[in-house]
Design an enzyme around this catalytic site. Structure first.
Site, PDB file in Angstrom:
ATOM      1  N   HIS A 174       2.047   0.148   6.715  1.00 49.08           N
ATOM      2  CA  HIS A 174       2.201  -0.911   5.715  1.00 49.08           C
ATOM      3  C   HIS A 174       3.400  -0.654   4.801  1.00 49.08           C
ATOM      4  O   HIS A 174       4.006   0.423   4.851  1.00 49.08           O
ATOM      5  CB  HIS A 174       0.922  -1.037   4.871  1.00 49.08           C
ATOM      6  CG  HIS A 174       0.630   0.173   4.035  1.00 49.08           C
ATOM      7  ND1 HIS A 174      -0.208   1.174   4.444  1.00 49.08           N
ATOM      8  CD2 HIS A 174       1.085   0.560   2.813  1.00 49.08           C
ATOM      9  CE1 HIS A 174      -0.272   2.109   3.513  1.00 49.08           C
ATOM     10  NE2 HIS A 174       0.512   1.772   2.512  1.00 49.08           N
ATOM     11  N   HIS A 222      -4.457  -3.309   4.090  1.00 48.03           N
ATOM     12  CA  HIS A 222      -3.208  -3.951   3.685  1.00 48.03           C
ATOM     13  C   HIS A 222      -2.105  -3.738   4.717  1.00 48.03           C
ATOM     14  O   HIS A 222      -1.956  -2.666   5.291  1.00 48.03           O
ATOM     15  CB  HIS A 222      -2.732  -3.488   2.305  1.00 48.03           C
ATOM     16  CG  HIS A 222      -2.494  -2.006   2.168  1.00 48.03           C
ATOM     17  ND1 HIS A 222      -3.141  -1.057   2.907  1.00 48.03           N
ATOM     18  CD2 HIS A 222      -1.658  -1.321   1.358  1.00 48.03           C
ATOM     19  CE1 HIS A 222      -2.714   0.151   2.550  1.00 48.03           C
ATOM     20  NE2 HIS A 222      -1.814   0.014   1.622  1.00 48.03           N
ATOM     21  N   HIS A 272       7.279   2.028  -1.378  1.00 42.32           N
ATOM     22  CA  HIS A 272       7.148   2.962  -0.257  1.00 42.32           C
ATOM     23  C   HIS A 272       6.815   2.207   1.014  1.00 42.32           C
ATOM     24  O   HIS A 272       6.401   1.058   0.973  1.00 42.32           O
ATOM     25  CB  HIS A 272       6.048   3.999  -0.522  1.00 42.32           C
ATOM     26  CG  HIS A 272       4.646   3.438  -0.543  1.00 42.32           C
ATOM     27  ND1 HIS A 272       4.046   2.968  -1.687  1.00 42.32           N
ATOM     28  CD2 HIS A 272       3.733   3.255   0.440  1.00 42.32           C
ATOM     29  CE1 HIS A 272       2.824   2.546  -1.399  1.00 42.32           C
ATOM     30  NE2 HIS A 272       2.602   2.685  -0.120  1.00 42.32           N
ATOM     31  N   HIS A 313      -7.247   6.870  -2.388  1.00 43.06           N
ATOM     32  CA  HIS A 313      -7.111   5.656  -3.180  1.00 43.06           C
ATOM     33  C   HIS A 313      -8.485   5.046  -3.465  1.00 43.06           C
ATOM     34  O   HIS A 313      -9.358   5.043  -2.587  1.00 43.06           O
ATOM     35  CB  HIS A 313      -6.340   4.587  -2.403  1.00 43.06           C
ATOM     36  CG  HIS A 313      -4.912   4.911  -2.127  1.00 43.06           C
ATOM     37  ND1 HIS A 313      -3.999   5.186  -3.111  1.00 43.06           N
ATOM     38  CD2 HIS A 313      -4.224   4.966  -0.963  1.00 43.06           C
ATOM     39  CE1 HIS A 313      -2.812   5.392  -2.556  1.00 43.06           C
ATOM     40  NE2 HIS A 313      -2.921   5.278  -1.260  1.00 43.06           N
ATOM     41  N   TYR A 332       1.818  10.904  -0.875  1.00 41.62           N
ATOM     42  CA  TYR A 332       3.132  10.302  -1.127  1.00 41.62           C
ATOM     43  C   TYR A 332       4.161  11.407  -1.238  1.00 41.62           C
ATOM     44  O   TYR A 332       3.897  12.446  -1.838  1.00 41.62           O
ATOM     45  CB  TYR A 332       3.129   9.519  -2.441  1.00 41.62           C
ATOM     46  CG  TYR A 332       2.348   8.245  -2.395  1.00 41.62           C
ATOM     47  CD1 TYR A 332       2.860   7.121  -1.765  1.00 41.62           C
ATOM     48  CD2 TYR A 332       1.096   8.158  -2.980  1.00 41.62           C
ATOM     49  CE1 TYR A 332       2.152   5.937  -1.718  1.00 41.62           C
ATOM     50  CE2 TYR A 332       0.375   6.981  -2.941  1.00 41.62           C
ATOM     51  CZ  TYR A 332       0.910   5.870  -2.310  1.00 41.62           C
ATOM     52  OH  TYR A 332       0.207   4.710  -2.261  1.00 41.62           O
ATOM     53  N   GLU A 365       4.742   7.497   2.743  1.00 42.29           N
ATOM     54  CA  GLU A 365       3.319   7.807   2.606  1.00 42.29           C
ATOM     55  C   GLU A 365       2.759   8.083   3.989  1.00 42.29           C
ATOM     56  O   GLU A 365       3.203   7.487   4.970  1.00 42.29           O
ATOM     57  CB  GLU A 365       2.577   6.603   1.988  1.00 42.29           C
ATOM     58  CG  GLU A 365       1.084   6.847   1.772  1.00 42.29           C
ATOM     59  CD  GLU A 365       0.332   5.593   1.310  1.00 42.29           C
ATOM     60  OE1 GLU A 365       0.887   4.474   1.368  1.00 42.29           O
ATOM     61  OE2 GLU A 365      -0.835   5.740   0.907  1.00 42.29           O
TER      62      GLU A 365
HETATM   63 FE   LIG Z   1       0.616   2.657   0.622  1.00 44.42          FE
END
Ligand SMILES: [Fe+2]
Length: 302
Positions: free
Chosen positions: A149, A195, A209, A241, A250, A260
């Site tokens: 993503h 996502h 990122h 997360h 990251y 990431e």
């Molecule tokens: Fe991300």
């Protein structure tokens, strides 16, 4: 119909050889093709021509994000929808970009150039399609199976989100609202993952990122070992997360673009009800274990 998934991310690098060395030897991507001014890379389980293009430019930054559409009619359909929304669309014919057919290109309300493409050359993955092992042996570096993503920045997150949802058909999995109920972060999907594209508050045109998929948490830990061994600057993690529920690290490539590695999360159906986070919970929303954001994570983007 419409957008299937991320196709490739094109980033500008001031040192093509240094960037290529990092992405092949530390990240463990495969170099597919090279021209005078660009290097095309892919992950081992991707069959399309490339998922990352490094473009030589004096300064780092995002050149373009490319999504793949599912059907032949999708380009024309989306082109007319984007133009009706007031954004001019340019056609790029086959041959204009290495490894792919005709595409459409346009600037989004959040200021990034986006491309939609239907035909991408199939170069095949590393594993055979007949009786394959679960992973290839002997690849250098982290060797993620695929790109996952992209997260970009926007001055007006709500306005950008309206375009991505209403015109491009992205579905909103999660949103982060400020005290006045305005969106300051959104997470959207087309591929039934938490996502494919996310947008957070920041300058128009920015890249926060892009992320590579790993198959499980143990691979995230191994990635941290490889990053530390190679002296790569880790930004945050390994951690988890709240938003997406993914496990993450990251870190920065040698030119300063944030990368990431990501795994886990849920698998949303198209009728997945949007999850909302409020700004007073922003720490846990982004980094659930720490419950806090560092200044660098908020301020640094390319
Ligand atoms: Fe991300």
């Amino acid at each position: 119909m419409g957008i299937l998934r991320l196709s490739h991310v094109d980033v500008r690098v001031p040192d093509l050889d240094l960037a290529t060395a990092y992405y092949t030897e530390v990240m463990g991507l495969l170099e597919v093709e090279r021209t005078d001014s660009a290097v095309y890379l892919k992950c081992w389980d991707e069959v399309d021509h490339h998922s990352l293009k490094l473009v030589y430019a004096p300064r780092v930054g995002l050149e373009r994000i490319s999504f793949k559409v599912e059907h032949d009619d999708d380009l024309a359909e989306l082109e007319s929808r984007i133009e009706a929304y007031g954004f001019p669309v340019r056609r790029a014919s086959r041959g204009e970009e290495v490894g792919q057919g005709e595409s459409i290109r346009f600037d989004t309300p959040s200021g990034q150039e986006m491309e939609l493409v239907r035909e991408v050359d199939k170069v095949g993955g590393v594993l055979p399609r007949l009786n394959p092992p679960p992973m290839p042996m002997g690849l250098p570096g982290i060797a993620p199976p695929r790109m996952d993503h992209v997260l970009v920045t926007a001055e007006e997150v709500g306005e950008a989100t309206k375009f991505y949802r209403e015109v491009l058909g992205f579905r909103l999995t999660e949103q982060l609202l400020d005290g006045n109920g305005h969106q300051i972060g959104v997470w959207m999907e087309r591929s039934h993952s938490p996502h494919d594209l996310a947008v957070v508050s920041g300058p128009n045109g920015g890249l926060h990122h892009f992320a590579f998929w790993l198959d499980d948490w143990d691979h995230v830990r191994r990635a941290a070992d490889i990053l530390a061994y190679n002296g790569v600057q880790i930004d945050v993690g390994p951690t988890r997360h709240g938003i997406t529920r993914g496990n993450t690290i990251y870190f920065f490539d040698p030119l300063g673009t944030r990368n990431e590695v990501f795994t886990g999360g849920y698998r949303p159906d198209p009728d997945f009800p949007t999850i909302t986070w409020t700004e007073d919970n922003i720490g846990k929303a982004i980094f659930y274990y720490e419950g806090d954001l560092n200044e660098r994570f908020m301020k640094v983007h390319t």
